[in-house]
Design a protein around this motif. Structure first.
Motif, mmCIF file in Angstrom:
data_model
loop_
_atom_site.group_PDB
_atom_site.id
_atom_site.type_symbol
_atom_site.label_atom_id
_atom_site.label_comp_id
_atom_site.label_asym_id
_atom_site.label_seq_id
_atom_site.Cartn_x
_atom_site.Cartn_y
_atom_site.Cartn_z
ATOM 1 N N GLU A 3 111.985 -26.295 -6.571
ATOM 2 C CA GLU A 3 111.736 -27.670 -7.035
ATOM 3 C C GLU A 3 110.235 -27.975 -6.792
ATOM 4 O O GLU A 3 109.406 -27.798 -6.073
ATOM 5 C CB GLU A 3 112.485 -28.485 -6.022
ATOM 6 N N SER A 21 107.374 -31.855 -13.332
ATOM 7 C CA SER A 21 108.518 -31.999 -12.261
ATOM 8 C C SER A 21 109.748 -31.219 -12.628
ATOM 9 O O SER A 21 110.100 -31.652 -13.885
ATOM 10 C CB SER A 21 108.725 -33.280 -11.727
ATOM 11 N N PHE A 22 110.518 -30.441 -11.924
ATOM 12 C CA PHE A 22 111.442 -29.602 -12.472
ATOM 13 C C PHE A 22 112.315 -29.103 -11.384
ATOM 14 O O PHE A 22 111.752 -28.898 -10.340
ATOM 15 C CB PHE A 22 111.130 -28.762 -13.276
ATOM 16 N N GLN A 23 113.507 -28.544 -11.633
ATOM 17 C CA GLN A 23 114.369 -27.869 -10.539
ATOM 18 C C GLN A 23 114.894 -26.706 -11.216
ATOM 19 O O GLN A 23 115.473 -26.794 -12.490
ATOM 20 C CB GLN A 23 115.378 -28.544 -10.099
ATOM 21 N N THR A 30 117.153 -19.462 -15.918
ATOM 22 C CA THR A 30 116.282 -20.525 -16.481
ATOM 23 C C THR A 30 115.211 -19.987 -17.095
ATOM 24 O O THR A 30 114.403 -19.067 -16.503
ATOM 25 C CB THR A 30 116.152 -21.300 -15.459
ATOM 26 N N ILE A 198 113.266 -24.590 -19.616
ATOM 27 C CA ILE A 198 112.258 -25.545 -19.117
ATOM 28 C C ILE A 198 110.998 -25.289 -19.911
ATOM 29 O O ILE A 198 110.483 -24.226 -20.162
ATOM 30 C CB ILE A 198 111.576 -25.509 -17.668
ATOM 31 N N LEU A 205 105.550 -31.303 -19.146
ATOM 32 C CA LEU A 205 106.932 -31.227 -19.138
ATOM 33 C C LEU A 205 107.386 -31.729 -20.629
ATOM 34 O O LEU A 205 107.124 -32.747 -21.012
ATOM 35 C CB LEU A 205 107.640 -31.616 -18.199
ATOM 36 N N ASP A 208 113.840 -30.121 -20.306
ATOM 37 C CA ASP A 208 114.351 -29.619 -19.507
ATOM 38 C C ASP A 208 116.095 -29.756 -19.583
ATOM 39 O O ASP A 208 116.365 -30.809 -19.348
ATOM 40 C CB ASP A 208 113.901 -30.413 -18.096
#
Length: 439
Positions: A3, A21-23, A30, A198, A205, A208
Motif C-alpha cells: 500500500e 497512491s495505490f494498493q 498486478t 497500475i 497515477l 488503477d
C-alpha cells in the motif's frame, strides 16, 4: 499487501514520483506499466526501502520494509539481474544469500531446479547469458518462499519457452494467495499475465483497474462488416442503411466497413432488412497495447523523430547557402591567392559577382589546362584549380595555390578594375626547371 499513500520522491529539482497512491492485493498478478522515466523503478526501490520517499509512505503488510522482521523471507524481489558477483557460481551466490537470511541450504537446490539452472549450478555467473541471469535473479527472489514478490522486467532476455514459463510461474504464485507485482513493457505479455493494472506517467497515477476495464475505458469498440466483393453496390447500400439506423460507418482499407454506435444484433437486423448478404460480421476490441498507447500518449518523454539522413545528401536551399569566403577576411577555409608573377599583377578576386556557386567561371582560354575549372567558391570546400604542373607547396598556414591561373575577364569582375592588357602567364622561374633545384 503493498500500500502506497501520497508517495513522492524528488531528486533535486526533478520530481520522479508525485503523490502516488495505490494498493497491490494478494491473489492476483498486478501489472505495473508506464513509459520510460515515469517512475516505476523509483517506486519499486521505495517499496523495498532502497530509497527514502520525500513525502508519503509505502508499507508491506502494514509495515515499512525496513521494519519487517526477517524481510528476505517475507518479500522477494528482482530489480537488476546483473547484481551478481561474476566470480561466484550460481549455487554459491544463492547459498550466500540463504546464509544471510537464515534459509536452509537445501532451499538453494530447490529454487535452482524451479528456474531450470540445476545443470549449470557450479558455473560462474559471469559466463551466463542474459536469460540465464534473469533465471538466477528469479531464483534469488523465490529463495525465502515469500508471500510478496516484486519483479522488474522478469522476461527480459528470455526465449519464448522461458517467457511462457515466467507467465505460468506468476499465475501459479498468485493462485497460491501471494502478492505479485510485475513491471514490464511487453504489453502482449501483460495482457496474458496480469489481472489488474497500475499505470503511471511522469510519476503520477493514470489508471488503477482491471485489464478488461482498462481496455474498455481506453479504446473504441467497433464491428467489422463485409459484403461480397463481387457486388460493390451492396456495400454502399448497407452503409447507407446502417447510417440511417444511427450507426457511424467508416470504410476500411481491405474493403470492409467499420461500424460504431450499433450492437452486433442490430447490425445483423439492418442488413437483413436491406436484403444485403454478409460475408463477415465480427466484433473488434482494442488490444492492451492500443489502449496503453492511447492512455499514455501525453506522458511520453522520449519520442523518435523522422530519420533525416537522406536529407544530408540534398543541396542546401538557396536561402541557406553559407556565405562566400572573401580572401583576406580570415575564414577557416580561406583560399590564399597566388603570389605575383614576374612582370604580372596580384590576383584580384571580386567580393561579389559570378562567384555565387551557380556557375563556375572560366579560367584561361578553351583548351588550356585551366579552362572550365571548377569554381573554388562553390558549395564545396575551396580547392585549387587544376594546372598542368603542380605548384610548389605553400608555407604552413597558407593553402596551396595554383601554378598558372589567369585573372578573370573584365565582364566577370564588375567590382574589380580589369587590367587594360593582361600579359600571358610568365614562365616558371629558371631555377625550377633545373633538376638539381627542383629537388
Amino acid at each position: 499487501m503493498i500500500e502506497a499513500v501520497g508517495l513522492t520522491k524528488r531528486y533535486g529539482d526533478k520530481t520522479a514520483v508525485y503523490n502516488l497512491s495505490f494498493q497491490v492485493r494478494p491473489g492476483a498478478v498486478t501489472g505495473f506499466l508506464g513509459p520510460n522515466g515515469s517512475g516505476k523503478s523509483t517506486t519499486m526501490r521505495m517499496i523495498l526501502g532502497l530509497d527514502n520517499p520525500t513525502a508519503g509512505s509505502v508499507t508491506i503488510g502494514g509495515y515499512p520494509y525496513r521494519k519487517l522482521p526477517n524481510a528476505p523471507r517475507q518479500v522477494g524481489a528482482l530489480l537488476d539481474a546483473k547484481a551478481v558477483h561474476g566470480g561466484r557460481s550460481a549455487r554459491n551466490h544463492l547459498l550466500s544469500l540463504a546464509q544471510l537470511s537464515g534459509i536452509p541450504a537445501r532451499r538453494v537446490d530447490e529454487v535452482l531446479g524451479v528456474v531450470g539452472l540445476q545443470d549449470v549450478a557450479k558455473k560462474r555467473s559471469k559466463g551466463f547469458s542474459l536469460g540465464m541471469g534473469q533465471r538466477l535473479g528469479i531464483a534469488a527472489a523465490l529463495l525465502g518462499d515469500p508471500q510478496v514478490l516484486l519483479f522488474d522486467e522478469p522476461v527480459n532476455g528470455l526465449d519464448p519457452e522461458g517467457i511462457l514459463w515466467v507467465r505460468n510461474l506468476m499465475k501459479a504464485l498468485a493462485a497460491e494467495g501471494r502478492t505479485v507485482f510485475v513491471s514490464s513493457h511487453l504489453m502482449s505479455e501483460m495482457a496474458l499475465t496480469a489481472d489488474h493494472l497500475i499505470v503511471i506517467g511522469r510519476g503520477q497515477l493514470l489508471a488503477d483497474m482491471s485489464v478488461k476495464d482498462f481496455i474498455s475505458a481506453n479504446s473504441a469498440d467497433f464491428a467489422r462488416v463485409r459484403t461480397p466483393d463481387t457486388e460493390p453496390q451492396l456495400r454502399e447500400k448497407l452503409g447507407s442503411a446502417l447510417a440511417e439506423a444511427g450507426g457511424h460507418v467508416l470504410p476500411e482499407q481491405d474493403g470492409a466497413l467499420r461500424v460504431t454506435g450499433l450492437p452486433l444484433p442490430r447490425i445483423s437486423d439492418v442488413a437483413h432488412e436491406a436484403g444485403v448478404r454478409l460475408w463477415e460480421l465480427s466484433p473488434h476490441q482494442a488490444s492492451l497495447e492500443e489502449a496503453y498507447m492511447r492512455m499514455t500518449q501525453g506522458a511520453v518523454d522520449y519520442r523518435s523523430t523522422v530519420d533525416q539522413r537522406a536529407g544530408l545528401q540534398q543541396p542546401l536551399p538557396p536561402g541557406a547557402q553559407p556565405p562566400v569566403p572573401v580572401p583576406g577576411q580570415g575564414q577557416p577555409d580561406w583560399y590564399a591567392p597566388p603570389p605575383p608573377q614576374q612582370g604580372g599583377q596580384p590576383f584580384a578576386m571580386p567580393a561579389t559577382g559570378p562567384y555565387d556557386g551557380a556557375q563556375a567561371p572560366v579560367y584561361g582560354a578553351p583548351g588550356t589546362p585551366g579552362a572550365a575549372a571548377p569554381n573554388p567558391y562553390a558549395q564545396q570546400a575551396p580547392q585549387a584549380p587544376h594546372a598542368q604542373q603542380q605548384a610548389p607547396q605553400a608555407p604552413q598556414g597558407h593553402p596551396a595555390a595554383p601554378a598558372a591561373v589567369a585573372p578573370p575577364a573584365p565582364h566577370q569582375a564588375p567590382t574589380a578594375t580589369p587590367p587594360a592588357a593582361v600579359p600571358a602567364p610568365a614562365p616558371a622561374p629558371a631555377d625550377l626547371t633545373k633538376p638539381e633545384d627542383a629537388r
